[in-house]
Design an enzyme around this catalytic site. Structure first.
Site, PDB file in Angstrom:
ATOM      1  N   GLY A 101       0.825  -1.211   0.000  1.00 36.11           N
ATOM      2  CA  GLY A 101       0.000   0.000   0.000  1.00 36.11           C
ATOM      3  C   GLY A 101       0.858   1.259   0.000  1.00 36.11           C
ATOM      4  N   ARG A 102       0.261   2.328   0.499  1.00 31.41           N
ATOM      5  CA  ARG A 102       0.925   3.638   0.476  1.00 31.41           C
ATOM      6  C   ARG A 102       2.262   3.653   1.216  1.00 31.41           C
ATOM      7  NH1 ARG A 102      -4.889   5.494   1.209  1.00 31.41           N
ATOM      8  NH2 ARG A 102      -4.626   4.096   2.960  1.00 31.41           N
ATOM      9  N   ILE A 103       2.277   3.058   2.429  1.00 31.73           N
ATOM     10  CA  ILE A 103       3.519   3.120   3.210  1.00 31.73           C
ATOM     11  C   ILE A 103       4.620   2.314   2.530  1.00 31.73           C
ATOM     12  CG2 ILE A 103       4.590   2.625   5.441  1.00 31.73           C
ATOM     13  CD1 ILE A 103       1.850   3.052   6.761  1.00 31.73           C
ATOM     14  N   ALA A 152       4.293  -2.982  11.105  1.00 34.12           N
ATOM     15  CA  ALA A 152       2.847  -3.078  10.877  1.00 34.12           C
ATOM     16  C   ALA A 152       2.144  -3.462  12.184  1.00 34.12           C
ATOM     17  CB  ALA A 152       2.581  -4.100   9.775  1.00 34.12           C
ATOM     18  N   ARG A 153       1.982  -4.756  12.415  1.00 34.92           N
ATOM     19  CA  ARG A 153       1.384  -5.238  13.653  1.00 34.92           C
ATOM     20  C   ARG A 153       2.159  -6.465  14.102  1.00 34.92           C
ATOM     21  NH1 ARG A 153      -0.390  -1.096  13.833  1.00 34.92           N
ATOM     22  NH2 ARG A 153      -2.531  -0.326  13.887  1.00 34.92           N
ATOM     23  N   GLU A 173       2.824  -6.875  22.774  1.00 32.01           N
ATOM     24  CA  GLU A 173       3.219  -5.558  23.270  1.00 32.01           C
ATOM     25  C   GLU A 173       2.034  -4.928  23.998  1.00 32.01           C
ATOM     26  OE1 GLU A 173       3.587  -3.913  19.123  1.00 32.01           O
ATOM     27  OE2 GLU A 173       2.463  -2.241  19.982  1.00 32.01           O
ATOM     28  N   HIS A 205       6.736   0.806  19.417  1.00 31.36           N
ATOM     29  CA  HIS A 205       5.580   1.244  18.615  1.00 31.36           C
ATOM     30  C   HIS A 205       5.564   2.770  18.441  1.00 31.36           C
ATOM     31  CE1 HIS A 205       1.445  -0.403  17.237  1.00 31.36           C
ATOM     32  NE2 HIS A 205       1.841   0.609  16.479  1.00 31.36           N
ATOM     33  N   ILE A 206       6.684   3.273  17.948  1.00 32.24           N
ATOM     34  CA  ILE A 206       6.791   4.720  17.688  1.00 32.24           C
ATOM     35  C   ILE A 206       7.112   4.994  16.217  1.00 32.24           C
ATOM     36  CG2 ILE A 206       7.391   5.388  20.055  1.00 32.24           C
ATOM     37  CD1 ILE A 206      10.365   5.413  19.191  1.00 32.24           C
TER      38      ILE A 206
END
Lengths: 352, 352
Positions: A171-173, A265-266, A295, A315-316
């Site tokens: 996708g975009r990222i 991502a996750r 997390e 997660h930053i």
């Protein structure tokens, strides 16, 4: 003239900051119930406060399910999450109540692409060991040597040296990350995507090649080929059951020994135990993680925290002022659109 | 047939590794005296062993001065350093004895450009605090918040957002770093260079703009303008007296509060005390250092080590297998050329 119309109740589970909260407080027609601390409220506070709400703004940490929605009651028109991902939201539960869902993509595309490339470089270049050595005061006693702390080179060292970047999710990222990798000399791009439509793949190939004329290859492949061929693998796909442990022992065993894996991502997309084993046994060179299964309950004795070539940040990946103010603003605008039955800046399609 | 010719004596102050040492050992006409450990020998061992040598291969840690050269005696024809920089070598002392000097540029251009961009990203994104938080087991207790660990965004967030990269020194590594920054959306490039020739600056502008059509500005400027205008400042110039403390309190005070500074050149270019003060007082956002004044004697209580936004790695900017094997091979080839009075792959011009 007396105000007769009842105010709409809005519950906000996080402090959106001094640039953005006024967008809410300046509206006379809203009653704002906001969690006052820097962190977000969690689900319990939300359940206690959401009764009768017309809308709410939440974060990843507030799981939206039947319990929350029942507590809210029939007034609820919109849930607005300050996140791109929405695997913390039960889409079917929203759909059956006719509640709309807004999310905040795009404004974090560039910041996440930046941190993706950063994590790849850090994982390749033994940066965890290097920074720790300096911070623990071990530099004076460390003997520099020609191959000390050497790693594989992320970029090619000559035009004959061909490098391949692989994306799980395109996708975009991922495409913004690809744009950055061009400058590092990458000429081949592989990706895994949900759509198996050849016409769509041909269209993507044409678009991306037109944008980046130095690319020789832009190809949708199966997971196995991606694992085998890539020098850097970026995970930039949504979470949820469909992608659960998409990077598992089988995938990791096929990777190049000099390759690095980045998960921005996750956490659920990577089998943490398999990755720890893979790093320990040298199936791949290193990993850079912004997210990890379970997390934030990741302690210092977590097997991935202990791996010297596993770089981890909490997660930053999108933590820039530009992105976060943009996300907060978009979450407010999505809320307003939901209340007013207008099109949102970004709305998640719910199952029928 | 008996070998009558006396072997040439070669002193090697570091182990060039299993790929490269055979290039030396396979030559029957050379007597190799090599330091056998992974680290390099230091000057003392060199002085003890260099008597009568025809050539030597060294690293940054062996200072080449009158003492070493007197110990070597009149046979010495060539000093080959496995490094790009040569501020550890007394050029005048070599020149007066007619000893040639080889160095190893180019093969580390890409690896140093990679680590330069990595350091800029890390310095901007609070990576030191983020990784330490995870490694110390503080993630479970850390409250995620919308602006927690936020930093300025290295890349622009929209086309209206203009970013400027500044280079102190604009040689090969700087230009390779610039190529990478294009992918991050940078459109303006400023640089400080020794040459003040306008024709040369015009030529550089034309060449670089032809290579990167999205750049709107490529301009040689004075230090003050570079400091004021740049979002990232990369120091990629040689060390030595001419550039000593080129980044000082005056420079740092002029930087943008959101800017980051990267030193991937030599520690002497930055006044460490001024940088520590600048970071503490917020004159700039962060710094990424591969090199620092007085290295490797940098202890855990060094003011820069203690700064949360100062990322430091122990002079491993070029530490990739590709670069280091390339440098080691080039150092051997330079040595051979020096012994045989042939042109070197890369030779340092000595003062007349």
């Amino acid at each position: 003239m007396a105000e007769t119309k009842k105010k709409m109740k809005i519950v906000v589970s996080l402090d959106l900051g001094p640039e953005v909260m006024p967008l809410l407080y300046n509206r006379d027609d809203l009653e704002i119930i906001a969690w006052p601390h820097a962190s977000s409220s969690g689900k319990e506070w939300l359940v206690k406060n959401i009764a009768g709400a017309d809308g709410c703004i939440i974060m990843l940490f507030e799981k939206i399910d039947d319990e929350v929605l029942d507590a809210a009651g029939p007034n609820l028109k919109v849930v607005s999450t300050m996140s791109v991902g929405y695997d913390h939201v039960d889409l079917k539960a929203l759909a059956k109540r006719g509640v709309r869902l807004g999310n905040t993509p795009d404004v974090l595309t560039e910041s996440v692409a930046d941190s993706s490339v950063m994590l790849a470089l850090m994982a390749g270049r033994n940066t965890k060991e290097g920074t720790n050595l300096v911070e623990k005061g071990q530099w004076p006693g460390w003997s520099w040597s020609p191959y000390g702390l050497c790693g594989p080179q992320i970029s090619p060292n000559s035009p004959a040296d061909i490098r391949t970047v692989g994306f799980i999710g395109f996708g975009r990222i991922a495409q913004a990350t690809l744009a950055r990798m061009i400058g590092f000399g990458y000429t081949r791009c592989l990706y895994v995507a949900r759509s198996k439509d050849p016409a769509r793949a041909a269209d993507i190939e044409q678009t991306i090649k037109a944008r980046h004329p130095t690319l020789t290859t832009v190809k949708r492949v199966e997971l196995d080929e991606l694992a085998r061929e890539s020098d850097v693998v970026y995970i930039l796909a949504p979470g949820g059951s469909e992608t659960y442990h998409i990077v598992d022992e089988k995938f990791l065993k096929q990777m190049k020994k000099t390759a690095v894996l980045v998960n921005n991502a996750r956490g659920t997309l990577v089998d943490s135990d398999a990755l720890a084993k893979a790093l320990k046994e040298g199936w791949l060179w290193g990993a850079g993680l912004d997210v990890v299964e379970g997390e934030p309950n990741i302690t210092a004795d977590h097997p991935l925290v202990k791996e010297p070539r596993c770089v981890m940040i909490p997660h930053i990946g999108s933590a820039t002022w530009e992105s976060r103010i943009g996300m907060a603003t978009m979450s407010v605008n999505n809320l307003f659109a939901g209340l007013e039955r207008q099109p949102m800046v970004s709305e998640v399609q719910l199952p029928k």
